[in-house]
Design a protein around this motif. Structure first.
Motif, mmCIF file in Angstrom:
data_model
loop_
_atom_site.group_PDB
_atom_site.id
_atom_site.type_symbol
_atom_site.label_atom_id
_atom_site.label_comp_id
_atom_site.label_asym_id
_atom_site.label_seq_id
_atom_site.Cartn_x
_atom_site.Cartn_y
_atom_site.Cartn_z
ATOM 1 N N PRO A 15 -45.548 -43.942 6.239
ATOM 2 C CA PRO A 15 -44.619 -42.898 6.700
ATOM 3 C C PRO A 15 -45.118 -42.141 7.933
ATOM 4 C CG PRO A 15 -44.794 -42.853 4.315
ATOM 5 C CD PRO A 15 -45.822 -43.832 4.788
ATOM 6 N N GLU A 16 -46.439 -41.883 7.971
ATOM 7 C CA GLU A 16 -46.968 -41.148 9.127
ATOM 8 C C GLU A 16 -46.755 -41.938 10.417
ATOM 9 O OE1 GLU A 16 -49.853 -42.347 6.750
ATOM 10 O OE2 GLU A 16 -48.327 -41.322 5.553
ATOM 11 N N ARG A 17 -46.941 -43.262 10.332
ATOM 12 C CA ARG A 17 -46.759 -44.103 11.512
ATOM 13 C C ARG A 17 -45.286 -44.145 11.922
ATOM 14 N NH1 ARG A 17 -47.956 -45.340 16.361
ATOM 15 N NH2 ARG A 17 -47.703 -47.547 16.959
ATOM 16 N N LEU A 18 -44.395 -44.220 10.958
ATOM 17 C CA LEU A 18 -42.971 -44.222 11.262
ATOM 18 C C LEU A 18 -42.553 -42.926 11.943
ATOM 19 C CD1 LEU A 18 -41.578 -45.844 7.990
ATOM 20 C CD2 LEU A 18 -41.731 -46.906 10.251
ATOM 21 N N HIS A 19 -43.074 -41.799 11.445
ATOM 22 C CA HIS A 19 -42.766 -40.504 12.068
ATOM 23 C C HIS A 19 -43.313 -40.452 13.495
ATOM 24 C CE1 HIS A 19 -40.789 -38.322 8.862
ATOM 25 N NE2 HIS A 19 -41.714 -38.731 7.998
ATOM 26 N N GLU A 20 -44.504 -41.009 13.678
ATOM 27 C CA GLU A 20 -45.106 -41.023 15.003
ATOM 28 C C GLU A 20 -44.265 -41.846 15.978
ATOM 29 O OE1 GLU A 20 -48.913 -43.388 16.400
ATOM 30 O OE2 GLU A 20 -49.524 -41.555 15.373
ATOM 31 N N LEU A 21 -43.813 -43.021 15.531
ATOM 32 C CA LEU A 21 -42.976 -43.865 16.376
ATOM 33 C C LEU A 21 -41.648 -43.179 16.704
ATOM 34 C CD1 LEU A 21 -43.575 -47.283 14.602
ATOM 35 C CD2 LEU A 21 -44.300 -46.695 16.924
ATOM 36 N N ALA A 22 -41.062 -42.536 15.703
ATOM 37 C CA ALA A 22 -39.801 -41.825 15.937
ATOM 38 C C ALA A 22 -40.005 -40.685 16.932
ATOM 39 C CB ALA A 22 -39.242 -41.299 14.621
ATOM 40 N N ASP A 23 -41.099 -39.947 16.780
ATOM 41 C CA ASP A 23 -41.377 -38.853 17.715
ATOM 42 C C ASP A 23 -41.509 -39.375 19.142
ATOM 43 O OD1 ASP A 23 -41.317 -36.987 15.704
ATOM 44 O OD2 ASP A 23 -43.501 -36.862 15.472
ATOM 45 N N GLU A 24 -42.139 -40.543 19.295
ATOM 46 C CA GLU A 24 -42.313 -41.115 20.628
ATOM 47 C C GLU A 24 -40.969 -41.510 21.236
ATOM 48 O OE1 GLU A 24 -45.043 -44.309 20.009
ATOM 49 O OE2 GLU A 24 -46.773 -42.982 19.731
ATOM 50 N N VAL A 25 -40.078 -42.067 20.421
ATOM 51 C CA VAL A 25 -38.752 -42.442 20.915
ATOM 52 C C VAL A 25 -37.979 -41.213 21.378
ATOM 53 C CG1 VAL A 25 -36.474 -43.314 20.232
ATOM 54 C CG2 VAL A 25 -38.539 -44.589 19.618
ATOM 55 N N PHE A 26 -37.972 -40.165 20.546
ATOM 56 C CA PHE A 26 -37.187 -38.985 20.907
ATOM 57 C C PHE A 26 -37.832 -38.204 22.050
ATOM 58 C CE2 PHE A 26 -35.482 -39.750 16.590
ATOM 59 C CZ PHE A 26 -34.155 -39.898 16.958
#
Length: 240
Positions: A15-26
């Motif tokens: 989950p932490e990695r998914l949140h990190e990837l999402a933050d990078e996209v936004f």
């Protein structure tokens, strides 16, 4: 850029990695908005249009977009025109391009299964959370609660240009007047920025855009006319 962005990450990652990837996209999308929004007086594209930023001083992204828009102007016989309104507005390319870049970065970061949706311009890769190919609904041009067709695939860029939200906002640059004849144009292919520009150009052409988009190499389409006819490529990846 006056639109909504959504992201679906379907990889089995922490989950932490998914949140990190999402933050990078936004964060990337916010950067694009700050640089290219025509709604913001302080954006780089507005400052460039006013002559406050020289081409030699422009960011690499702005120079890339200006070059891409010039190429697309030639490819579309002038119907994709970032200056159609008299002011610089590359939005017809930038929205799709930004989502394409986000998708490319997710793939490089080890997240090959995702869907990036930038105001209806959609880039999908890999598989959906269900384990099946992604399904992309194309909005019905008269009924906002319905779809007129559903596409499916594991590596698709789907861009739609239409009049159902903003009215006849796309101009025929030759007449300097709102384009007419087509209600919506959907273009499907490998690159979302190009698909976005092609859909805008075909809409600007009016009925003549049907034949033009049908001749595009590497891209398929679905066109809905003002009188309700739907014309589509035989190769369109449509769900039966």
């Amino acid at each position: 850029m006056g639109t909504a962005i959504s992201l679906d990450l379907a990889d089995d990652l922490p989950p932490e990695r998914l949140h990190e990837l999402a933050d990078e996209v936004f964060a990337w999308m916010r950067e694009v908005d700050a640089r290219f929004s025509t709604y913001r007086a302080d954006s780089e594209v507005r400052r460039f249009d006013r002559g406050e930023v020289l081409l030699s001083e422009a960011s690499a992204d702005l120079r890339f977009v200006l070059e891409a828009c010039a190429d697309l102007w030639g490819d579309t016989d002038g119907f994709f025109d970032a200056y159609a309104t008299g002011r610089l507005d590359p939005s017809g390319f930038v929205k799709g391009w930004a989502a394409q870049v986000a998708s490319d970065r997710l793939l490089a970061a080890g997240a090959p299964n995702h869907c990036v949706n930038a105001g209806g311009d959609v880039r999908v890769r890999g598989l959906a959370p269900s384990g099946e190919p992604w399904r992309i609904g194309v909005r019905h041009p008269w009924d906002p609660m319905a779809t007129c067709l559903v596409l499916a695939g594991t590596d698709l860029a789907v861009a739609t240009s239409g009049i159902y939200e903003r009215g006849r906002h796309v101009l025929d640059p030759r007449r300097g007047a709102p384009a007419s004849g087509l209600r919506s144009v959907t273009v499907v292919g490998p690159d979302l920025g190009v698909a976005d520009a092609y859909a805008t150009a075909a809409l600007a052409m009016g009925v003549a855009g049907i034949g033009w988009v049908d001749r595009l190499s590497g891209y398929t389409h679905a066109v809905i006319t003002d009188d309700g006819h739907c014309l589509r490529s035989t190769e369109l990846p449509e769900v039966g």
